[in-house]
Design a protein around this motif. Structure first.
Motif, PDB file in Angstrom:
ATOM      1  N   MET A 196       0.817  -1.213   0.000  1.00  0.00           N
ATOM      2  CA  MET A 196       0.000   0.000   0.000  1.00  0.00           C
ATOM      3  C   MET A 196       0.856   1.270   0.000  1.00  0.00           C
ATOM      4  SD  MET A 196      -2.927  -1.193   2.722  1.00  0.00           S
ATOM      5  CE  MET A 196      -4.011   0.202   2.425  1.00  0.00           C
ATOM      6  N   LEU A 197       2.122   1.126   0.344  1.00  0.00           N
ATOM      7  CA  LEU A 197       3.025   2.278   0.345  1.00  0.00           C
ATOM      8  C   LEU A 197       3.377   2.727  -1.071  1.00  0.00           C
ATOM      9  CD1 LEU A 197       5.557   0.997   3.043  1.00  0.00           C
ATOM     10  CD2 LEU A 197       4.039   2.964   3.317  1.00  0.00           C
ATOM     11  N   LYS A 198       3.262   1.821  -2.024  1.00  0.00           N
ATOM     12  CA  LYS A 198       3.858   2.038  -3.337  1.00  0.00           C
ATOM     13  C   LYS A 198       2.920   2.747  -4.310  1.00  0.00           C
ATOM     14  CE  LYS A 198       6.574  -2.208  -2.764  1.00  0.00           C
ATOM     15  NZ  LYS A 198       6.808  -3.581  -3.278  1.00  0.00           N
ATOM     16  N   HIS A 199       3.475   3.758  -4.983  1.00  0.00           N
ATOM     17  CA  HIS A 199       2.808   4.395  -6.109  1.00  0.00           C
ATOM     18  C   HIS A 199       3.895   5.072  -6.941  1.00  0.00           C
ATOM     19  CE1 HIS A 199       0.207   6.824  -8.612  1.00  0.00           C
ATOM     20  NE2 HIS A 199      -0.825   6.117  -8.166  1.00  0.00           N
ATOM     21  N   PRO A 200       3.876   4.869  -8.259  1.00  0.00           N
ATOM     22  CA  PRO A 200       4.946   5.444  -9.087  1.00  0.00           C
ATOM     23  C   PRO A 200       5.047   6.960  -8.990  1.00  0.00           C
ATOM     24  CG  PRO A 200       3.133   4.593 -10.447  1.00  0.00           C
ATOM     25  CD  PRO A 200       2.925   4.080  -9.062  1.00  0.00           C
ATOM     26  N   LEU A 201       3.910   7.641  -8.811  1.00  0.00           N
ATOM     27  CA  LEU A 201       3.959   9.104  -8.723  1.00  0.00           C
ATOM     28  C   LEU A 201       4.622   9.568  -7.434  1.00  0.00           C
ATOM     29  CD1 LEU A 201       0.481  10.135 -10.187  1.00  0.00           C
ATOM     30  CD2 LEU A 201       2.722  10.127 -11.323  1.00  0.00           C
ATOM     31  N   THR A 202       4.493   8.758  -6.365  1.00  0.00           N
ATOM     32  CA  THR A 202       5.216   9.076  -5.129  1.00  0.00           C
ATOM     33  C   THR A 202       6.716   9.014  -5.368  1.00  0.00           C
ATOM     34  OG1 THR A 202       3.414   8.173  -3.793  1.00  0.00           O
ATOM     35  CG2 THR A 202       5.542   8.437  -2.718  1.00  0.00           C
ATOM     36  N   ASP A 203       7.159   7.946  -6.049  1.00  0.00           N
ATOM     37  CA  ASP A 203       8.587   7.780  -6.329  1.00  0.00           C
ATOM     38  C   ASP A 203       9.105   8.909  -7.224  1.00  0.00           C
ATOM     39  OD1 ASP A 203       8.484   5.450  -4.876  1.00  0.00           O
ATOM     40  OD2 ASP A 203       8.188   4.177  -6.642  1.00  0.00           O
ATOM     41  N   ILE A 204       8.332   9.256  -8.255  1.00  0.00           N
ATOM     42  CA  ILE A 204       8.732  10.330  -9.167  1.00  0.00           C
ATOM     43  C   ILE A 204       8.792  11.672  -8.434  1.00  0.00           C
ATOM     44  CG2 ILE A 204       7.996  11.674 -11.176  1.00  0.00           C
ATOM     45  CD1 ILE A 204       6.794   9.032 -12.283  1.00  0.00           C
ATOM     46  N   GLY A 205       7.766  11.926  -7.603  1.00  0.00           N
ATOM     47  CA  GLY A 205       7.726  13.179  -6.858  1.00  0.00           C
ATOM     48  C   GLY A 205       8.884  13.314  -5.897  1.00  0.00           C
TER      49      GLY A 205
END
Length: 218
Positions: A196-205
């Motif tokens: 649930m922690l993972k999202h590509p936009l979080t990593d990109i941001g």
């Protein structure tokens, strides 16, 4: 919604606790065997260790399938710690055992539930938790989330206080959908929670923020 970890692995339980989202633990004979925990005394010691780590409820499952043996085993398990919840299977003698044990102050998690009718019996018998097995229902091309929705609706209409504990969770999406459909609790592997922690936009941001900060220091 509460998060329970479905494991007997001490390291995973500690990791979930340290993450700050752990509300309880569920175990069963298969999970104990997976950790190499065998023998009555060793299993008891392992439950004691888990209960010291976890502030919330810890479900411990009976092996017996007949009424008197389930009651005896349930009473034994309940003595291990104040936060032990006894898991009883959804069978005829199990319902009888749920009634007896709950009437005597022992919290019960009714397990192996696959229909709304079974969930009604759990609540009527006094179980603290009902555990519909979502993943196993989906495996046979039925709709596990519809079952969660149906149980939640029935319990709300009837005023049942039994908590819906969505079990056999296979993914992070199962957790989100269980919450959306009215589950009070999910019990799941650690990977499903961490997913649930993972999202590509979080990593990109985050990457952009760090790059901007680095450039600003030049």
């Amino acid at each position: 919604m509460k998060f329970f970890l479905d494991t007997a692995n001490i390291d995973q339980i500690k990791e979930a606790r340290d993450l700050g989202v752990l509300d309880g633990v569920t175990t069963n004979p298969s999970l104990m065997a997976k950790e190499g925990i065998t023998g009555k005394d060793n299993i008891r010691k392992h439950y004691e260790e888990i209960c010291k780590i976890v502030d919330g409820d810890v479900s411990a499952e009976v092996i017996a399938t007949e009424y008197e043996e389930m009651v005896e085993e349930g009473e034994y398990l309940a003595e291990i710690a104040d936060n032990i919840v006894v898991k009883i299977p959804m069978i005829k003698d199990g319902v009888k055992a749920i009634r007896h044990l709950s009437d005597n102050g022992i919290k019960i998690n009714c397990t192996l539930v696959f229909s709304a009718g079974q969930a009604i019996l759990c609540a009527k018998a006094g179980a603290s938790y009902v555990s519909p097995f979502i993943g196993r229902i989906d495996d046979i091309n039925w709709n596990g989330m519809q079952l969660i929705h149906d149980i939640a609706e029935i319990y709300a209409v009837q005023g049942f206080e039994t908590e819906i504990l969505a079990a056999s969770i296979r993914s992070s999406l199962h957790i989100v959908e269980s919450a959306r459909n009215g589950a009070d609790v999910v019990t799941c592997p650690l990977d499903a929670i961490l997913g649930m922690l993972k999202h590509p936009l979080t990593d990109i941001g985050l990457e952009k923020f760090l790059a901007d900060h680095k450039n600003a220091q030049k």
